[in-house]
Motif scaffolding. Structure first.
Motif, PDB file in Angstrom:
ATOM      1  N   ASP A 100     -11.178  11.967  53.783  1.00 31.73           N
ATOM      2  CA  ASP A 100      -9.718  12.065  53.858  1.00 31.73           C
ATOM      3  C   ASP A 100      -9.111  12.646  52.576  1.00 31.73           C
ATOM      4  O   ASP A 100      -8.418  11.960  51.835  1.00 31.73           O
ATOM      5  CB  ASP A 100      -9.114  10.699  54.179  1.00 31.73           C
ATOM      6  N   CYS A 101      -9.369  13.923  52.353  1.00 33.76           N
ATOM      7  CA  CYS A 101      -8.835  14.638  51.179  1.00 33.76           C
ATOM      8  C   CYS A 101      -7.708  15.570  51.597  1.00 33.76           C
ATOM      9  O   CYS A 101      -7.767  16.184  52.660  1.00 33.76           O
ATOM     10  CB  CYS A 101      -9.924  15.482  50.523  1.00 33.76           C
ATOM     11  N   GLU A 102      -6.718  15.676  50.729  1.00 28.15           N
ATOM     12  CA  GLU A 102      -5.647  16.647  50.926  1.00 28.15           C
ATOM     13  C   GLU A 102      -5.529  17.516  49.688  1.00 28.15           C
ATOM     14  O   GLU A 102      -5.517  17.012  48.563  1.00 28.15           O
ATOM     15  CB  GLU A 102      -4.311  15.955  51.225  1.00 28.15           C
ATOM     16  N   VAL A 103      -5.459  18.821  49.911  1.00 24.24           N
ATOM     17  CA  VAL A 103      -5.360  19.804  48.843  1.00 24.24           C
ATOM     18  C   VAL A 103      -4.112  20.635  49.098  1.00 24.24           C
ATOM     19  O   VAL A 103      -3.877  21.098  50.220  1.00 24.24           O
ATOM     20  CB  VAL A 103      -6.615  20.707  48.800  1.00 24.24           C
ATOM     21  N   ILE A 104      -3.316  20.803  48.045  1.00 19.51           N
ATOM     22  CA  ILE A 104      -2.102  21.614  48.113  1.00 19.51           C
ATOM     23  C   ILE A 104      -2.251  22.709  47.074  1.00 19.51           C
ATOM     24  O   ILE A 104      -2.644  22.433  45.940  1.00 19.51           O
ATOM     25  CB  ILE A 104      -0.852  20.770  47.842  1.00 19.51           C
ATOM     26  N   TYR A 105      -1.969  23.951  47.476  1.00 21.37           N
ATOM     27  CA  TYR A 105      -2.033  25.019  46.482  1.00 21.37           C
ATOM     28  C   TYR A 105      -0.958  26.063  46.722  1.00 21.37           C
ATOM     29  O   TYR A 105      -0.603  26.385  47.845  1.00 21.37           O
ATOM     30  CB  TYR A 105      -3.430  25.642  46.398  1.00 21.37           C
ATOM     31  N   LYS A 106      -0.434  26.531  45.595  1.00 25.59           N
ATOM     32  CA  LYS A 106       0.564  27.596  45.575  1.00 25.59           C
ATOM     33  C   LYS A 106      -0.187  28.918  45.454  1.00 25.59           C
ATOM     34  O   LYS A 106      -1.201  28.977  44.764  1.00 25.59           O
ATOM     35  CB  LYS A 106       1.483  27.440  44.368  1.00 25.59           C
ATOM     36  N   VAL A 107       0.335  29.973  46.092  1.00 28.55           N
ATOM     37  CA  VAL A 107      -0.285  31.294  45.979  1.00 28.55           C
ATOM     38  C   VAL A 107       0.758  32.341  45.605  1.00 28.55           C
ATOM     39  O   VAL A 107       1.940  32.188  45.900  1.00 28.55           O
ATOM     40  CB  VAL A 107      -1.022  31.704  47.282  1.00 28.55           C
ATOM     41  N   THR A 108       0.295  33.395  44.951  1.00 28.11           N
ATOM     42  CA  THR A 108       1.194  34.432  44.433  1.00 28.11           C
ATOM     43  C   THR A 108       1.429  35.579  45.409  1.00 28.11           C
ATOM     44  O   THR A 108       2.188  36.492  45.097  1.00 28.11           O
ATOM     45  CB  THR A 108       0.659  34.997  43.106  1.00 28.11           C
ATOM     46  N   ASP A 109       0.772  35.557  46.552  1.00 26.70           N
ATOM     47  CA  ASP A 109       1.057  36.542  47.599  1.00 26.70           C
ATOM     48  C   ASP A 109       0.820  35.885  48.941  1.00 26.70           C
ATOM     49  O   ASP A 109       0.135  34.857  49.043  1.00 26.70           O
ATOM     50  CB  ASP A 109       0.198  37.800  47.449  1.00 26.70           C
ATOM     51  N   TYR A 110       1.384  36.483  49.985  1.00 28.71           N
ATOM     52  CA  TYR A 110       1.291  35.925  51.321  1.00 28.71           C
ATOM     53  C   TYR A 110      -0.102  36.124  51.895  1.00 28.71           C
ATOM     54  O   TYR A 110      -0.808  37.083  51.563  1.00 28.71           O
ATOM     55  CB  TYR A 110       2.319  36.591  52.241  1.00 28.71           C
ATOM     56  N   TYR A 111      -0.481  35.212  52.801  1.00 26.31           N
ATOM     57  CA  TYR A 111      -1.744  35.371  53.519  1.00 26.31           C
ATOM     58  C   TYR A 111      -1.669  36.627  54.374  1.00 26.31           C
ATOM     59  O   TYR A 111      -0.674  36.888  55.050  1.00 26.31           O
ATOM     60  CB  TYR A 111      -2.016  34.158  54.409  1.00 26.31           C
ATOM     61  N   ASP A 112      -2.734  37.420  54.328  1.00 25.66           N
ATOM     62  CA  ASP A 112      -2.827  38.636  55.126  1.00 25.66           C
ATOM     63  C   ASP A 112      -4.245  38.719  55.684  1.00 25.66           C
ATOM     64  O   ASP A 112      -5.196  38.925  54.935  1.00 25.66           O
ATOM     65  CB  ASP A 112      -2.526  39.859  54.257  1.00 25.66           C
ATOM     66  N   PRO A 113      -4.414  38.543  57.001  1.00 32.04           N
ATOM     67  CA  PRO A 113      -5.762  38.562  57.572  1.00 32.04           C
ATOM     68  C   PRO A 113      -6.515  39.866  57.324  1.00 32.04           C
ATOM     69  O   PRO A 113      -7.741  39.879  57.269  1.00 32.04           O
ATOM     70  CB  PRO A 113      -5.536  38.309  59.064  1.00 32.04           C
ATOM     71  N   GLU A 114      -5.788  40.977  57.130  1.00 30.25           N
ATOM     72  CA  GLU A 114      -6.435  42.270  56.857  1.00 30.25           C
ATOM     73  C   GLU A 114      -7.062  42.307  55.459  1.00 30.25           C
ATOM     74  O   GLU A 114      -7.958  43.108  55.208  1.00 30.25           O
ATOM     75  CB  GLU A 114      -5.428  43.412  57.013  1.00 30.25           C
ATOM     76  N   CYS A 115      -6.569  41.475  54.563  1.00 33.00           N
ATOM     77  CA  CYS A 115      -7.062  41.444  53.177  1.00 33.00           C
ATOM     78  C   CYS A 115      -7.947  40.236  52.903  1.00 33.00           C
ATOM     79  O   CYS A 115      -8.489  40.097  51.801  1.00 33.00           O
ATOM     80  CB  CYS A 115      -5.889  41.443  52.203  1.00 33.00           C
ATOM     81  N   ASP A 116      -8.109  39.372  53.876  1.00 30.36           N
ATOM     82  CA  ASP A 116      -8.885  38.142  53.730  1.00 30.36           C
ATOM     83  C   ASP A 116     -10.377  38.459  53.621  1.00 30.36           C
ATOM     84  O   ASP A 116     -10.920  39.197  54.449  1.00 30.36           O
ATOM     85  CB  ASP A 116      -8.616  37.258  54.949  1.00 30.36           C
ATOM     86  N   ARG A 117     -11.025  37.921  52.592  1.00 30.62           N
ATOM     87  CA  ARG A 117     -12.458  38.149  52.364  1.00 30.62           C
ATOM     88  C   ARG A 117     -13.110  36.846  51.920  1.00 30.62           C
ATOM     89  O   ARG A 117     -12.448  35.878  51.581  1.00 30.62           O
ATOM     90  CB  ARG A 117     -12.686  39.202  51.271  1.00 30.62           C
TER      91      ARG A 117
END
Length: 189
Positions: free
Chosen positions: A127-144
């Motif tokens: 039962d872990c929860e992780v929160i993270y801020k990102v500097t750009d939006y999620y983009d499935p075309e750029c996901d690696r």
């Protein structure tokens, strides 16, 4: 907030102060003016929240390529994780090396993972929860991604491959040696 540079100097460990009393606690978990002297960019545009129900869940190693490369500020608000960042910048003196840090609801630490690093974590408790801020939006075309258990990376996940709980996507990630370069040390992209 105390900020410490780790073995790979672009990765930062942040330790926010927690002020508690009989009601609970208060903590500033992010301040742009405190981060600014330490990182080139911390303009966060999206917050992500992940919950993993059992220990041994591995998420990663993930990254986004330009033009949607992401920096991440990661914290664990319930349970504990082993958080890992791998330098994937061609020409970097730390290329292929990683930093692994335990983040937990108890130690209240955070990890800054800049663009040019693959990121992942393993749950150390149920039962872990992780929160993270990102500097750009999620983009499935750029996901690696990169294989979490790539032997060339030498990451000690404190877990056998048989005990790892993975998504289908993460079971099929390539080795770092088979990934086309997307980041170059000292310049974007």
């Amino acid at each position: 907030m105390v900020i410490e540079r780790l073995e790979i100097p672009d990765i930062l460990l942040l330790m926010p102060a927690k002020h508690g009393d009989t009601r609970g606690f208060f903590s500033e978990t992010f301040r742009a003016d405190v981060m600014a002297p330490h990182v080139a960019e911390s303009n966060f545009v999206q917050d992500n929240h992940a919950r993993s129900m059992q220990q041994g869940v591995v998420r990663g190693l993930h990254y986004q390529i330009p033009p949607r490369a992401q920096g991440k500020l990661v914290r664990c608000t319930r349970g504990a994780i082993l958080d890992v960042a791998v330098d994937i910048r061609i020409g970097s003196p730390t290329y292929g090396r990683h930093v692994a840090v335990e983040l937990s609801a108890v130690n209240w630490r955070q990890l800054w993972v800049p663009p040019g690093f693959a990121h992942g974590y393993r749950t150390l408790e149920d039962d872990c929860e992780v929160i993270y801020k990102v500097t750009d939006y999620y983009d499935p075309e750029c996901d690696r991604g990169i294989a979490w258990d790539d032997p060339a990376l030498g990451i000690d996940w404190r877990l056998s491959a048989a005990d790892a709980v993975l998504s289908d996507k993460d079971r099929k990630q390539p080795l770092l040696a088979d990934v086309p370069p997307a980041f170059h040390f000292g310049r974007e992209g």
